[in-house]
Write an enzyme that holds these catalytic residues in place. Structure first.
Site, PDB file in Angstrom:
ATOM      1  N   THR A  60      -6.308  11.142  -1.620  1.00 51.45           N
ATOM      2  CA  THR A  60      -7.467  11.216  -0.734  1.00 51.45           C
ATOM      3  C   THR A  60      -7.059  10.943   0.712  1.00 51.45           C
ATOM      4  OG1 THR A  60      -8.900  10.463  -2.517  1.00 51.45           O
ATOM      5  CG2 THR A  60      -9.768  10.306  -0.283  1.00 51.45           C
ATOM      6  N   THR A 117      -3.702   6.172  -1.467  1.00 54.85           N
ATOM      7  CA  THR A 117      -3.884   6.141  -0.020  1.00 54.85           C
ATOM      8  C   THR A 117      -4.800   4.959   0.307  1.00 54.85           C
ATOM      9  OG1 THR A 117      -5.538   7.890  -0.380  1.00 54.85           O
ATOM     10  CG2 THR A 117      -3.452   8.538   0.600  1.00 54.85           C
ATOM     11  N   ASP A 160       8.089   8.626 -10.465  1.00 52.44           N
ATOM     12  CA  ASP A 160       7.514   7.469  -9.791  1.00 52.44           C
ATOM     13  C   ASP A 160       8.656   6.566  -9.342  1.00 52.44           C
ATOM     14  OD1 ASP A 160       4.408   6.087  -9.935  1.00 52.44           O
ATOM     15  OD2 ASP A 160       6.076   4.745  -9.445  1.00 52.44           O
ATOM     16  N   ARG A 193      -6.950  -3.366  -8.225  1.00 47.64           N
ATOM     17  CA  ARG A 193      -6.818  -3.092  -6.794  1.00 47.64           C
ATOM     18  C   ARG A 193      -8.172  -3.107  -6.087  1.00 47.64           C
ATOM     19  NH1 ARG A 193      -3.868   2.517  -6.608  1.00 47.64           N
ATOM     20  NH2 ARG A 193      -5.120   2.760  -8.505  1.00 47.64           N
ATOM     21  N   VAL A 228      -4.171   8.315 -11.742  1.00 50.37           N
ATOM     22  CA  VAL A 228      -4.467   9.723 -11.488  1.00 50.37           C
ATOM     23  C   VAL A 228      -3.325  10.618 -11.945  1.00 50.37           C
ATOM     24  CG1 VAL A 228      -4.876  11.442  -9.684  1.00 50.37           C
ATOM     25  CG2 VAL A 228      -6.009   9.212  -9.567  1.00 50.37           C
ATOM     26  N   CYS A 274     -11.172   4.155  -4.468  1.00 49.94           N
ATOM     27  CA  CYS A 274     -11.872   5.370  -4.038  1.00 49.94           C
ATOM     28  C   CYS A 274     -13.089   5.041  -3.187  1.00 49.94           C
ATOM     29  CB  CYS A 274     -12.284   6.200  -5.265  1.00 49.94           C
ATOM     30  SG  CYS A 274     -10.903   7.026  -6.077  1.00 49.94           S
TER      31      CYS A 274
END
Length: 439
Positions: free
Chosen positions: A125, A90, A40, A336, A22, A265
């Protein structure tokens, strides 16, 4: 002069915190217009970006080589920026509760380097209330500044679809929100620099937070419905894809398909909604039920594999099963929360150690996440069962004759094909009398 004007005139920088699937494309997009600092904590990732390598495959190596993004893992350099975008993951804990560690950690780091007049926008999120109730207090504590007076905060949920080369960042309407009208307009104008599709100004930060969770929960529920149908149709001996194709002839059909729902997501966001609802005394019924169904699909597929092996008179624990694809979705290297992992775990219970082939997945991530080593397709032979788990273009476009050459020398009736994504020509395969099953 407003912060927006200072940014456009390149007197101030934007800092994108978190450079994954993202944050990195967002930093690249902004850098075409303004000064961008890409931060990062992962030094290895930063070194790859600096050397012109895109580990996400979202924009490609050439774009990384040509971008003006100033990549860094040095926290102190965040003092150079006044506009911060937080794009850290998240995830959820093992008990399915939200893991706010990354977003809290990002808030601590930004807070330590925050200066007066700054604006912090969260894209990660979260459930409604996290930005204002959790993140702002951390920013205030670490910076010694007062929110609303010394700095302001907004929320703009990320909508990037990893691996999608059509619906890219610039072409997706961006929801933006701010703690007050002036803040909202500043955020909106900054995003309008790169979002060609335009921005939608949400009425509050909580509304923007909720919108993100709801849009993914809606997709999750619809896919869960199709997955439940697929499990029932399997018992009825009906092809789910045939039913959907017939149904989709109606103008208002939603065109959802069954499948493995993982990733960072759709497979996670509903749990944020469920968690906050239960804190408020409401036990989710529809959203939680959808999650339970989708979380069970890996085991359902694995059991279908075992059933086919038994029918084909294979000794189950000696069967050679090859799974094609380990990422959470097609044409994306992200492993992931891939539900292919659930298939592997279930097969392990039957003492089957499947071989995994994925030309797109990051091999280091796959080993770290699932403890597996990826194998190249050309190294495969004497297979009992091929599982088409992820519809990578490379698998979809590959001539079926190549897959045929991977099997053991035995009757076609004993050659098993598990086509989770229904990417193969089932009529052609059945004419060859292969043992074929699709979700």
């Amino acid at each position: 002069m407003s912060l927006y004007e200072q940014i456009v005139n390149k007197q101030e920088k934007i800092a994108v915190v978190g450079l994954g699937y993202v944050g990195m494309p967002l930093a690249i997009a902004f850098a075409k217009k303004i000064k961008v600092l890409g931060f990062d904590l992962n030094k290895d990732k930063i070194n790859l970006y600096k050397s012109g390598v895109d580990p996400t495959n979202e924009v490609g190596n050439q774009v990384i080589k040509e971008t003006s993004v100033d990549f860094t893992s040095e926290e102190w350099r965040l003092k150079e920026a006044k506009f911060f975008v937080v794009a850290v993951p998240t995830p959820i804990n093992s008990d399915k509760t939200p893991d706010l560690g990354p977003v809290e950690g990002a808030s601590i780091i930004i807070g330590r380097n925050l200066s007066k007049g700054s604006l912090v926008v969260y894209e990660s999120t979260v459930y409604p209330g996290v930005t204002e109730d959790i993140c702002i207090p951390i920013l205030e504590k670490e910076s010694g500044l007062k929110c609303g007076i010394d700095f302001k905060v907004g929320y703009s949920p990320e909508r990037i679809n990893p691996g999608d080369k059509v619906n890219t960042l610039e072409k997706i309407i961006k929801i933006v929100s701010g703690m007050d009208e002036n803040c909202l307009e500043e955020i909106a104008k900054v995003y309008e620099l790169v979002i060609e599709a335009g921005v939608y100004r949400a009425s509050s930060i909580k509304v923007a937070e909720a919108a993100k969770v709801v849009e993914n929960s809606q997709r999750d529920i619809n896919i869960a419905f199709m997955n439940e149908l697929a499990m029932v149709f399997d018992r009825m001996g009906i092809e789910t894809k045939d039913v959907i194709e017939a149904m989709n002839t109606k103008w208002n059909a939603l065109k959802f398909y069954p499948g493995l729902v993982g990733g960072h997501c759709i497979g996670i966001d509903p749990y944020y909604f469920i968690y906050e609802a239960e804190k408020l005394g409401y036990h989710s019924q529809i959203v939680l039920s959808g999650r339970k169904i989708n979380d069970s699909m890996g085991e359902f597929v694995a059991d279908a594999i075992i059933k086919r092996l038994v029918i084909a008179n294979k000794i189950v624990k000696n069967a050679k099963v090859v799974i094609l694809g380990i990422t959470f979705k097609e044409n994306c290297s992200d492993t992931r929360n891939s539900k292919v992992g659930d298939i592997i775990t279930r097969l392990n219970e039957y003492e089957i150690e499947p071989i995994i082939v994925d030309p797109i997945a990051d091999s280091d991530d796959a080993e770290k996440e699932y403890g597996i080593k990826l194998t190249k397709l050309e190294e495969i032979n004497n297979v009992d069962c091929l599982v088409f788990a992820v519809a990578h273009n490379e698998f979809v476009s590959m001539p079926f004759e190549i897959f045929e050459g991977l099997y053991k020398d035995c009757p076609n009736e004993e050659k098993i094909i598990i086509d989770i994504k229904s990417i193969l020509d089932k009529k052609k395969i059945r004419e060859k009398r292969y043992s074929y099953w699709s979700l």
